[in-house]
Design a protein around this motif. Structure first.
Motif, PDB file in Angstrom:
ATOM      1  N   UNK A   5      -5.366 -30.988   4.323  1.00  0.00           N
ATOM      2  CA  UNK A   5      -4.573 -29.826   4.707  1.00  0.00           C
ATOM      3  C   UNK A   5      -4.613 -28.760   3.613  1.00  0.00           C
ATOM      4  N   UNK A   6      -4.710 -27.524   4.028  1.00  0.00           N
ATOM      5  CA  UNK A   6      -4.787 -26.398   3.098  1.00  0.00           C
ATOM      6  C   UNK A   6      -3.776 -25.333   3.513  1.00  0.00           C
ATOM      7  N   UNK A   7      -3.002 -24.837   2.553  1.00  0.00           N
ATOM      8  CA  UNK A   7      -2.078 -23.721   2.801  1.00  0.00           C
ATOM      9  C   UNK A   7      -2.816 -22.415   2.505  1.00  0.00           C
ATOM     10  N   UNK A   8      -2.766 -21.502   3.438  1.00  0.00           N
ATOM     11  CA  UNK A   8      -3.481 -20.236   3.300  1.00  0.00           C
ATOM     12  C   UNK A   8      -2.549 -19.058   3.552  1.00  0.00           C
ATOM     13  N   UNK A   9      -2.923 -17.910   2.982  1.00  0.00           N
ATOM     14  CA  UNK A   9      -2.174 -16.676   3.211  1.00  0.00           C
ATOM     15  C   UNK A   9      -3.152 -15.527   3.382  1.00  0.00           C
ATOM     16  N   UNK A  10      -2.895 -14.706   4.381  1.00  0.00           N
ATOM     17  CA  UNK A  10      -3.693 -13.497   4.598  1.00  0.00           C
ATOM     18  C   UNK A  10      -2.732 -12.362   4.915  1.00  0.00           C
ATOM     19  N   UNK A  11      -3.063 -11.168   4.474  1.00  0.00           N
ATOM     20  CA  UNK A  11      -2.189 -10.037   4.770  1.00  0.00           C
ATOM     21  C   UNK A  11      -2.992  -8.771   4.991  1.00  0.00           C
ATOM     22  N   UNK A  12      -2.399  -7.889   5.763  1.00  0.00           N
ATOM     23  CA  UNK A  12      -3.000  -6.577   6.004  1.00  0.00           C
ATOM     24  C   UNK A  12      -1.983  -5.521   5.598  1.00  0.00           C
ATOM     25  N   UNK A  13      -2.478  -4.420   5.045  1.00  0.00           N
ATOM     26  CA  UNK A  13      -1.606  -3.348   4.556  1.00  0.00           C
ATOM     27  C   UNK A  13      -2.005  -2.024   5.192  1.00  0.00           C
ATOM     28  N   UNK A  14      -1.026  -1.160   5.328  1.00  0.00           N
ATOM     29  CA  UNK A  14      -1.300   0.162   5.878  1.00  0.00           C
ATOM     30  C   UNK A  14      -0.317   1.166   5.286  1.00  0.00           C
ATOM     31  N   UNK A  15      -0.839   2.317   4.882  1.00  0.00           N
ATOM     32  CA  UNK A  15      -0.001   3.399   4.383  1.00  0.00           C
ATOM     33  C   UNK A  15       0.550   4.174   5.579  1.00  0.00           C
ATOM     34  N   UNK A  16       1.867   4.283   5.650  1.00  0.00           N
ATOM     35  CA  UNK A  16       2.518   4.965   6.766  1.00  0.00           C
ATOM     36  C   UNK A  16       3.321   6.147   6.231  1.00  0.00           C
ATOM     37  N   UNK A  17       3.125   7.297   6.862  1.00  0.00           N
ATOM     38  CA  UNK A  17       3.822   8.513   6.413  1.00  0.00           C
ATOM     39  C   UNK A  17       5.322   8.409   6.671  1.00  0.00           C
ATOM     40  N   UNK A  18       6.112   8.854   5.717  1.00  0.00           N
ATOM     41  CA  UNK A  18       7.557   8.913   5.896  1.00  0.00           C
ATOM     42  C   UNK A  18       7.899   9.937   6.969  1.00  0.00           C
ATOM     43  N   UNK A  19       8.795   9.560   7.869  1.00  0.00           N
ATOM     44  CA  UNK A  19       9.184  10.486   8.932  1.00  0.00           C
ATOM     45  C   UNK A  19      10.691  10.693   9.012  1.00  0.00           C
ATOM     46  N   UNK A  20      11.410  10.253   7.988  1.00  0.00           N
ATOM     47  CA  UNK A  20      12.840  10.509   7.906  1.00  0.00           C
ATOM     48  C   UNK A  20      13.171  11.105   6.542  1.00  0.00           C
ATOM     49  N   UNK A  21      13.990  12.125   6.540  1.00  0.00           N
ATOM     50  CA  UNK A  21      14.414  12.789   5.308  1.00  0.00           C
ATOM     51  C   UNK A  21      15.909  12.542   5.113  1.00  0.00           C
ATOM     52  N   UNK A  22      16.280  12.175   3.905  1.00  0.00           N
ATOM     53  CA  UNK A  22      17.679  11.887   3.572  1.00  0.00           C
ATOM     54  C   UNK A  22      18.129  12.814   2.442  1.00  0.00           C
TER      55      UNK A  22
ATOM     56  N   UNK B 283       6.613  14.513   1.914  1.00  0.00           N
ATOM     57  CA  UNK B 283       7.421  13.316   2.125  1.00  0.00           C
ATOM     58  C   UNK B 283       6.787  12.055   1.565  1.00  0.00           C
ATOM     59  N   UNK B 284       5.459  12.016   1.442  1.00  0.00           N
ATOM     60  CA  UNK B 284       4.800  10.841   0.907  1.00  0.00           C
ATOM     61  C   UNK B 284       4.666   9.724   1.931  1.00  0.00           C
ATOM     62  N   UNK B 285       4.263   8.564   1.463  1.00  0.00           N
ATOM     63  CA  UNK B 285       4.027   7.412   2.340  1.00  0.00           C
ATOM     64  C   UNK B 285       4.608   6.145   1.729  1.00  0.00           C
ATOM     65  N   UNK B 286       4.707   5.116   2.541  1.00  0.00           N
ATOM     66  CA  UNK B 286       5.059   3.777   2.083  1.00  0.00           C
ATOM     67  C   UNK B 286       4.045   2.791   2.626  1.00  0.00           C
ATOM     68  N   UNK B 287       3.887   1.700   1.929  1.00  0.00           N
ATOM     69  CA  UNK B 287       2.943   0.668   2.359  1.00  0.00           C
ATOM     70  C   UNK B 287       3.656  -0.358   3.224  1.00  0.00           C
ATOM     71  N   UNK B 288       3.174  -0.524   4.438  1.00  0.00           N
ATOM     72  CA  UNK B 288       3.705  -1.535   5.358  1.00  0.00           C
ATOM     73  C   UNK B 288       2.761  -2.734   5.338  1.00  0.00           C
TER      74      UNK B 288
END
Length: 237
Positions: A32-49, A219-224
């Motif tokens: 048995x092997x434990x594995x991890x995979x992930x995908x990332x995407x930069x998403x533009x901020x769409x809310x201003x506070x 506004x910049x972006x965040x990584x999801x």
């Protein structure tokens, strides 16, 4: 000699009991092997506070509270007239001001916040410039709206699963296996959301907002991130 059959019988019953509860199950898992995979995407901020605050000092705490309340009410009334802007009160606190010796209270100081939120950056920027005539800037930041984040995460789930399958295949081949079985898999979402621009204004920054109530907003972006964590069992030839 008579006790032997009893012992054998008891042992047989124990073995049968263990087998029925799975303690002697013959499906032990290996490789048995434990594995991890992930995908990332930069998403533009769409809310201003935007956080605005009023702060004042008075020797009479009742008059001070009335002054702060009056300023808040005027601000809320003006902000609520603007469509597409969510308005709510923030923190409010007061504290005593002491003399030079720190023994006698000479006055009271109070601070209260109003928090604004909108997806319409230009509209909120204009409103902020107008409100700065009676309020002060506490901070401005940006974020990804909840619905936007969920939509992006849902779209990335399939990519995360495919990335996990590709990694599982690589691990299987590295071990010389003929295939693998998926033992467990969990999908998790998250991401880094940095604090964006214009937090804790200095006097120069406030003057800029007063002079230009509708500045260009970056506004910049965040990584999801969507990750797939699981365990596979490699099937050997």
């Amino acid at each position: 000699m008579r006790t032997m059959p009893r012992i054998a019988s008891a042992l047989a019953l124990t073995i049968a009991s263990l087998a029925s509860t799975g303690l002697l199950a013959d499906d032990a898992r290996y490789n048995q092997i434990a594995l991890r995979a992930e995908v990332n995407q930069e998403v533009a901020h769409d809310l201003m506070h935007v956080t605005l605050y009023t702060e004042s000092q008075n020797s009479d705490p009742a008059k001070l509270a009335a002054e702060i309340t009056n300023t808040l009410n005027q601000t809320l009334e003006q902000a609520r007239k603007v469509n597409g802007v969510a308005v709510k009160l923030g923190s409010r606190n007061s504290y005593p001001v002491y003399d030079d010796k720190g023994q006698k209270i000479t006055a009271w100081r109070e601070r209260a916040e109003v928090r604004l939120e909108s997806a319409d950056f230009a509209r909120l920027s204009t409103l902020t410039g107008e409100l700065l005539q009676k309020m002060k800037m506490g901070g401005m930041d940006f974020s990804i709206a909840g619905d936007t984040r969920k939509t992006r995460e849902d779209a990335m789930l399939k990519d995360a699963v495919n990335a996990f399958k590709a990694r599982a295949q690589l691990a299987t081949e590295a071990l010389g296996g003929k295939g693998y079985k998926l033992v467990s898999l969990s999908l998790n979402t998250g991401g880094f959301q940095p604090q964006m621009a214009m937090r804790n204004f200095e006097a120069k920054g406030m003057a800029m907002m007063d002079a230009a109530p509708t500045p260009e907003i970056e506004a910049g972006t965040s990584q999801v991130t969507v990750s797939a964590d699981g365990v596979i069992e490699v099937q050997m030839p």
